[in-house]
Motif scaffolding. Sequence first.
Motif, PDB file in Angstrom:
ATOM      1  N   UNK A  48       0.833  -1.201   0.000  1.00 50.66           N
ATOM      2  CA  UNK A  48       0.000   0.000   0.000  1.00 50.66           C
ATOM      3  C   UNK A  48       0.869   1.252   0.000  1.00 50.66           C
ATOM      4  N   UNK A  49       0.402   2.317  -0.661  1.00 48.94           N
ATOM      5  CA  UNK A  49       1.091   3.604  -0.513  1.00 48.94           C
ATOM      6  C   UNK A  49       1.083   3.991   0.959  1.00 48.94           C
ATOM      7  N   UNK A  50       2.127   4.673   1.409  1.00 50.96           N
ATOM      8  CA  UNK A  50       2.245   4.988   2.826  1.00 50.96           C
ATOM      9  C   UNK A  50       1.050   5.785   3.346  1.00 50.96           C
ATOM     10  N   UNK A  51       0.606   6.792   2.586  1.00 49.45           N
ATOM     11  CA  UNK A  51      -0.512   7.611   3.058  1.00 49.45           C
ATOM     12  C   UNK A  51      -1.761   6.765   3.263  1.00 49.45           C
ATOM     13  N   UNK A  52      -1.957   5.777   2.363  1.00 44.36           N
ATOM     14  CA  UNK A  52      -3.141   4.931   2.468  1.00 44.36           C
ATOM     15  C   UNK A  52      -3.021   3.963   3.634  1.00 44.36           C
ATOM     16  N   UNK A  53      -1.838   3.423   3.822  1.00 39.95           N
ATOM     17  CA  UNK A  53      -1.603   2.522   4.944  1.00 39.95           C
ATOM     18  C   UNK A  53      -1.882   3.238   6.267  1.00 39.95           C
ATOM     19  N   UNK A  54      -1.378   4.460   6.395  1.00 39.18           N
ATOM     20  CA  UNK A  54      -1.591   5.229   7.620  1.00 39.18           C
ATOM     21  C   UNK A  54      -3.050   5.676   7.749  1.00 39.18           C
ATOM     22  N   UNK A  55      -3.660   6.045   6.629  1.00 39.59           N
ATOM     23  CA  UNK A  55      -5.055   6.473   6.659  1.00 39.59           C
ATOM     24  C   UNK A  55      -5.992   5.364   7.094  1.00 39.59           C
ATOM     25  N   UNK A  56      -5.758   4.143   6.594  1.00 39.37           N
ATOM     26  CA  UNK A  56      -6.580   2.996   6.994  1.00 39.37           C
ATOM     27  C   UNK A  56      -6.367   2.688   8.471  1.00 39.37           C
ATOM     28  N   UNK A  57      -5.118   2.780   8.923  1.00 37.93           N
ATOM     29  CA  UNK A  57      -4.821   2.543  10.337  1.00 37.93           C
ATOM     30  C   UNK A  57      -5.554   3.562  11.217  1.00 37.93           C
ATOM     31  N   UNK A  58      -5.538   4.824  10.814  1.00 43.35           N
ATOM     32  CA  UNK A  58      -6.229   5.861  11.577  1.00 43.35           C
ATOM     33  C   UNK A  58      -7.741   5.628  11.562  1.00 43.35           C
ATOM     34  N   UNK A  59      -8.255   5.190  10.435  1.00 48.41           N
ATOM     35  CA  UNK A  59      -9.692   4.927  10.306  1.00 48.41           C
ATOM     36  C   UNK A  59     -10.144   3.883  11.328  1.00 48.41           C
ATOM     37  N   UNK A  60      -9.407   2.773  11.409  1.00 53.12           N
ATOM     38  CA  UNK A  60      -9.809   1.726  12.349  1.00 53.12           C
ATOM     39  C   UNK A  60      -9.471   2.100  13.792  1.00 53.12           C
ATOM     40  N   UNK A  61      -8.435   2.887  13.974  1.00 50.04           N
ATOM     41  CA  UNK A  61      -8.082   3.340  15.317  1.00 50.04           C
ATOM     42  C   UNK A  61      -9.188   4.199  15.927  1.00 50.04           C
ATOM     43  N   UNK A  62      -9.973   4.857  15.081  1.00 52.17           N
ATOM     44  CA  UNK A  62     -11.063   5.716  15.554  1.00 52.17           C
ATOM     45  C   UNK A  62     -12.341   4.954  15.858  1.00 52.17           C
ATOM     46  N   UNK A  63     -12.328   3.641  15.657  1.00 50.92           N
ATOM     47  CA  UNK A  63     -13.516   2.848  15.960  1.00 50.92           C
ATOM     48  C   UNK A  63     -13.829   2.833  17.449  1.00 50.92           C
ATOM     49  N   UNK A  64     -15.054   2.520  17.793  1.00 48.53           N
ATOM     50  CA  UNK A  64     -15.506   2.508  19.193  1.00 48.53           C
ATOM     51  C   UNK A  64     -16.051   1.124  19.533  1.00 48.53           C
ATOM     52  N   UNK A  65     -15.552   0.556  20.621  1.00 43.00           N
ATOM     53  CA  UNK A  65     -16.064  -0.712  21.125  1.00 43.00           C
ATOM     54  C   UNK A  65     -17.183  -0.412  22.123  1.00 43.00           C
ATOM     55  N   UNK A  66     -18.372  -0.929  21.861  1.00 45.11           N
ATOM     56  CA  UNK A  66     -19.518  -0.633  22.730  1.00 45.11           C
ATOM     57  C   UNK A  66     -19.868  -1.787  23.661  1.00 45.11           C
ATOM     58  N   UNK A  67     -18.974  -2.769  23.740  1.00 47.86           N
ATOM     59  CA  UNK A  67     -19.226  -3.927  24.593  1.00 47.86           C
ATOM     60  C   UNK A  67     -19.794  -5.102  23.836  1.00 47.86           C
ATOM     61  N   UNK A  68     -20.278  -4.835  22.627  1.00 45.81           N
ATOM     62  CA  UNK A  68     -20.852  -5.902  21.793  1.00 45.81           C
ATOM     63  C   UNK A  68     -20.240  -5.936  20.403  1.00 45.81           C
ATOM     64  N   UNK A  69     -19.892  -4.776  19.898  1.00 45.18           N
ATOM     65  CA  UNK A  69     -19.369  -4.704  18.531  1.00 45.18           C
ATOM     66  C   UNK A  69     -18.398  -3.534  18.415  1.00 45.18           C
ATOM     67  N   UNK A  70     -17.535  -3.610  17.390  1.00 47.78           N
ATOM     68  CA  UNK A  70     -16.574  -2.553  17.109  1.00 47.78           C
ATOM     69  C   UNK A  70     -17.179  -1.666  16.026  1.00 47.78           C
ATOM     70  N   UNK A  71     -17.482  -0.416  16.384  1.00 49.37           N
ATOM     71  CA  UNK A  71     -18.171   0.493  15.480  1.00 49.37           C
ATOM     72  C   UNK A  71     -17.149   1.344  14.721  1.00 49.37           C
ATOM     73  N   UNK A  72     -16.991   1.070  13.437  1.00 51.37           N
ATOM     74  CA  UNK A  72     -16.061   1.849  12.617  1.00 51.37           C
ATOM     75  C   UNK A  72     -16.840   2.948  11.888  1.00 51.37           C
ATOM     76  N   UNK A  73     -16.116   3.763  11.157  1.00 48.86           N
ATOM     77  CA  UNK A  73     -16.763   4.859  10.439  1.00 48.86           C
ATOM     78  C   UNK A  73     -17.080   6.038  11.340  1.00 48.86           C
ATOM     79  N   UNK A  74     -16.373   6.142  12.465  1.00 48.89           N
ATOM     80  CA  UNK A  74     -16.610   7.240  13.393  1.00 48.89           C
ATOM     81  C   UNK A  74     -15.852   8.497  12.946  1.00 48.89           C
ATOM     82  N   UNK A  75     -16.476   9.635  13.155  1.00 55.37           N
ATOM     83  CA  UNK A  75     -15.816  10.916  12.876  1.00 55.37           C
ATOM     84  C   UNK A  75     -15.698  11.647  14.219  1.00 55.37           C
TER      85      UNK A  75
END
Length: 223
Positions: free
Chosen positions: A1-28
């Motif tokens: 992956x291009x570096x910017x994309x690799x880091x961008x995907x990592x940041x995207x998933x890092x921003x997810x929220x665990x609610x005790x039942x599921x990992x909610x991605x797509x958070x802003x």
Amino acid sequence: LPLWMNEGIAEFFNDGIWNGRAFLVGQVWPRRVRRLQHDIQKRQLIPSRECTAVTDEEWQKAIKDDPEKITTYYNQAWAMIYFLGESGREHYRKRLLEFLRKIHKGGGGADVAAQWQKSFPNMDNLQNDFARWAVTLRPTTGATMMERQETLATMLILSHEQGRKFNAMSQFRNHVITRGMQVVSRSGQMKWTTSERPAEYFESPGGELYDTTTQLFFEPAAG
């Protein structure tokens, strides 16, 4: 992956929220929006053509020498991934997925750059669409409520440092609201001050104060 994309995907998933039942991605998160709008206002948003072509050497140099620029790099990499995959623009999402499928099959270096050019041949249109989207981006509810909890934690720590102790959330809430407590933070050149109406940090997304005995309360730490 291009570096910017690799880091961008990592940041995207890092921003997810665990609610005790599921990992909610797509958070802003609000901090993402603040940074993006700061970069737009200061005219330091990186053109998409440049952002998607940044080299490993340029990225590492920014890490070492330019804290402001590397903060923009990481935030904009996240924003590009979110825009392409989660903003509801299906034609961009399809192109992104096709690009990932093609490079997954093999080929690196120049092949990856060439495939990107095939998938996104009109970078001017991409830049314009991204810029229009960026100025209208708003935080998601879940991420906003998480940041409010973080803000309350910071206020509680500051209060404790000033010698104030609270036995109940209602006492803490009254302290924060009656004193109009605010917190100031910095990220590079960007300065952010919490709301002039601190009651909002004790409210639900609908604007109603949480009950301090059943909804928002202190709980002893485990261990």
